[in-house]
Design a protein around this motif. Structure first.
Motif, PDB file in Angstrom:
ATOM      1  N   ILE A 186       0.845  -1.205   0.000  1.00  0.00           N
ATOM      2  CA  ILE A 186       0.000   0.000   0.000  1.00  0.00           C
ATOM      3  C   ILE A 186       0.875   1.248   0.000  1.00  0.00           C
ATOM      4  O   ILE A 186       1.889   1.306   0.679  1.00  0.00           O
ATOM      5  N   GLY A 187       0.445   2.226  -0.786  1.00  0.00           N
ATOM      6  CA  GLY A 187       1.239   3.451  -0.952  1.00  0.00           C
ATOM      7  C   GLY A 187       2.006   3.444  -2.263  1.00  0.00           C
ATOM      8  O   GLY A 187       2.459   4.488  -2.726  1.00  0.00           O
ATOM      9  N   GLY A 188       2.126   2.244  -2.850  1.00  0.00           N
ATOM     10  CA  GLY A 188       2.830   2.141  -4.134  1.00  0.00           C
ATOM     11  C   GLY A 188       2.079   1.293  -5.147  1.00  0.00           C
ATOM     12  O   GLY A 188       2.620   0.947  -6.200  1.00  0.00           O
ATOM     13  N   ILE A 189       0.818   0.959  -4.838  1.00  0.00           N
ATOM     14  CA  ILE A 189       0.062   0.065  -5.737  1.00  0.00           C
ATOM     15  C   ILE A 189      -0.137   0.758  -7.085  1.00  0.00           C
ATOM     16  O   ILE A 189      -0.726   1.834  -7.166  1.00  0.00           O
ATOM     17  N   PRO A 190       0.343   0.132  -8.146  1.00  0.00           N
ATOM     18  CA  PRO A 190       0.167   0.723  -9.484  1.00  0.00           C
ATOM     19  C   PRO A 190      -1.180   0.315 -10.084  1.00  0.00           C
ATOM     20  O   PRO A 190      -1.825  -0.614  -9.598  1.00  0.00           O
ATOM     21  N   PRO A 191      -1.598   0.976 -11.162  1.00  0.00           N
ATOM     22  CA  PRO A 191      -2.890   0.644 -11.793  1.00  0.00           C
ATOM     23  C   PRO A 191      -2.833  -0.594 -12.680  1.00  0.00           C
ATOM     24  O   PRO A 191      -3.866  -1.029 -13.183  1.00  0.00           O
ATOM     25  N   PHE A 192      -1.652  -1.145 -12.915  1.00  0.00           N
ATOM     26  CA  PHE A 192      -1.485  -2.360 -13.758  1.00  0.00           C
ATOM     27  C   PHE A 192      -0.181  -3.019 -13.300  1.00  0.00           C
ATOM     28  O   PHE A 192       0.507  -2.490 -12.428  1.00  0.00           O
ATOM     29  N   GLY A 193       0.138  -4.167 -13.907  1.00  0.00           N
ATOM     30  CA  GLY A 193       1.390  -4.833 -13.558  1.00  0.00           C
ATOM     31  C   GLY A 193       1.303  -5.637 -12.274  1.00  0.00           C
ATOM     32  O   GLY A 193       2.299  -5.829 -11.583  1.00  0.00           O
ATOM     33  N   HIS A 194       0.098  -6.121 -11.974  1.00  0.00           N
ATOM     34  CA  HIS A 194      -0.109  -6.886 -10.731  1.00  0.00           C
ATOM     35  C   HIS A 194       0.241  -8.352 -10.933  1.00  0.00           C
ATOM     36  O   HIS A 194       0.362  -8.813 -12.060  1.00  0.00           O
ATOM     37  N   ASP A 195       0.332  -9.064  -9.815  1.00  0.00           N
ATOM     38  CA  ASP A 195       0.679 -10.482  -9.880  1.00  0.00           C
ATOM     39  C   ASP A 195      -0.421 -11.309 -10.527  1.00  0.00           C
ATOM     40  O   ASP A 195      -0.171 -12.408 -11.021  1.00  0.00           O
ATOM     41  N   GLN A 196      -1.647 -10.795 -10.484  1.00  0.00           N
ATOM     42  CA  GLN A 196      -2.753 -11.462 -11.176  1.00  0.00           C
ATOM     43  C   GLN A 196      -3.576 -10.382 -11.873  1.00  0.00           C
ATOM     44  O   GLN A 196      -3.600  -9.244 -11.421  1.00  0.00           O
ATOM     45  N   PRO A 197      -4.216 -10.719 -12.992  1.00  0.00           N
ATOM     46  CA  PRO A 197      -5.056  -9.713 -13.649  1.00  0.00           C
ATOM     47  C   PRO A 197      -6.235  -9.348 -12.749  1.00  0.00           C
ATOM     48  O   PRO A 197      -6.808 -10.230 -12.104  1.00  0.00           O
ATOM     49  N   LEU A 198      -6.563  -8.076 -12.671  1.00  0.00           N
ATOM     50  CA  LEU A 198      -7.630  -7.617 -11.782  1.00  0.00           C
ATOM     51  C   LEU A 198      -8.715  -6.919 -12.590  1.00  0.00           C
ATOM     52  O   LEU A 198      -8.411  -6.089 -13.455  1.00  0.00           O
ATOM     53  N   ALA A 199      -9.968  -7.243 -12.298  1.00  0.00           N
ATOM     54  CA  ALA A 199     -11.095  -6.530 -12.890  1.00  0.00           C
ATOM     55  C   ALA A 199     -10.966  -5.066 -12.460  1.00  0.00           C
ATOM     56  O   ALA A 199     -10.904  -4.778 -11.267  1.00  0.00           O
ATOM     57  N   THR A 200     -10.900  -4.165 -13.438  1.00  0.00           N
ATOM     58  CA  THR A 200     -10.496  -2.788 -13.156  1.00  0.00           C
ATOM     59  C   THR A 200     -11.566  -1.790 -13.579  1.00  0.00           C
ATOM     60  O   THR A 200     -12.138  -1.908 -14.664  1.00  0.00           O
ATOM     61  N   TYR A 201     -11.808  -0.812 -12.715  1.00  0.00           N
ATOM     62  CA  TYR A 201     -12.828   0.220 -12.917  1.00  0.00           C
ATOM     63  C   TYR A 201     -12.175   1.570 -12.724  1.00  0.00           C
ATOM     64  O   TYR A 201     -11.381   1.748 -11.802  1.00  0.00           O
ATOM     65  N   MET A 202     -12.506   2.509 -13.600  1.00  0.00           N
ATOM     66  CA  MET A 202     -11.882   3.839 -13.521  1.00  0.00           C
ATOM     67  C   MET A 202     -12.929   4.919 -13.250  1.00  0.00           C
ATOM     68  O   MET A 202     -13.957   4.988 -13.932  1.00  0.00           O
TER      69      MET A 202
END
Ligand code: 5CA
Length: 160
Positions: free
Chosen positions: A104-120
């Motif tokens: 936390i504090g550095g979580i990016p919007p992409f590049g995660h260890d698993q694909p995440l359902a993403t909402y903007m």
């Protein structure tokens, strides 16, 4: 560390952007960018231009959802729950790290260890440029919000 030598988590974000074809340059700041307010000060922009990458979990499905939220907005959890079809809960810091691969504090919007359902957050699209975390509490990058939306395949929503 010299300014062009990225911490490993920041390098991971730069490489993920490169792989997605998103033309950004991860920057490590002198000052902390751990919170939206600190990031806005360090980047010389308004808090609304800072992208908060917030992880929620579906109360029924346990699906992790990533919400990209303008720094000056608070998520209306009831409205998002209605949109997603299930109630939401906030995972603790350890769970956020295990889902995303970042602290936390550095979580990016992409590049995660698993694909995440993403909402903007639709409000982010009202800015020419937004700034987001890039893996560490000092690393950030800037992007046109539409390019970030496309790279993350985010569904644009009203979060407030
Ligand atoms: N680097 C900045 C600007 S991009 C940043 O990452 N901001 S942030 O908002 O995306 O990340 C901090 C958020 O993490 C806070 O808004 C808060 O919602 C969440 N958070 C803070 N502490 C915890 C915790 N212990 N458990 C779960 N979530 C937390």
């Amino acid at each position: 560390m010299s300014s062009n030598e990225l911490a490993s988590s920041a390098l991971k974000v730069q490489r993920a952007a490169d792989a997605l074809g998103l033309k950004i340059e991860v920057r490590q700041m002198e000052a902390s960018t751990r919170t939206a307010e600190e990031a806005a000060a360090a980047c010389g922009v308004t808090v609304g231009q800072i992208v908060k990458s917030l992880v929620f979990v579906g109360a029924e499905s346990s699906t992790p959802y990533l919400l990209l939220v303008a720094g000056n907005n608070r998520v209306n959890e009831k409205a998002m729950a209605a949109h997603l079809g299930e109630k939401l809960r906030r995972p603790d810091a350890d769970a956020v790290r295990s889902v995303t691969g970042y602290a936390i504090g550095g979580i990016p919007p992409f590049g995660h260890d698993q694909p995440l359902a993403t909402y903007m957050d639709q409000d982010l699209l009202g800015y020419d440029i937004v700034w987001a975390a890039a893996g560490t509490p000092r690393a950030v990058f800037s992007s046109a919000p539409a390019a970030l939306r496309d790279a993350t395949k985010a569904q644009v929503v009203r979060v407030t």
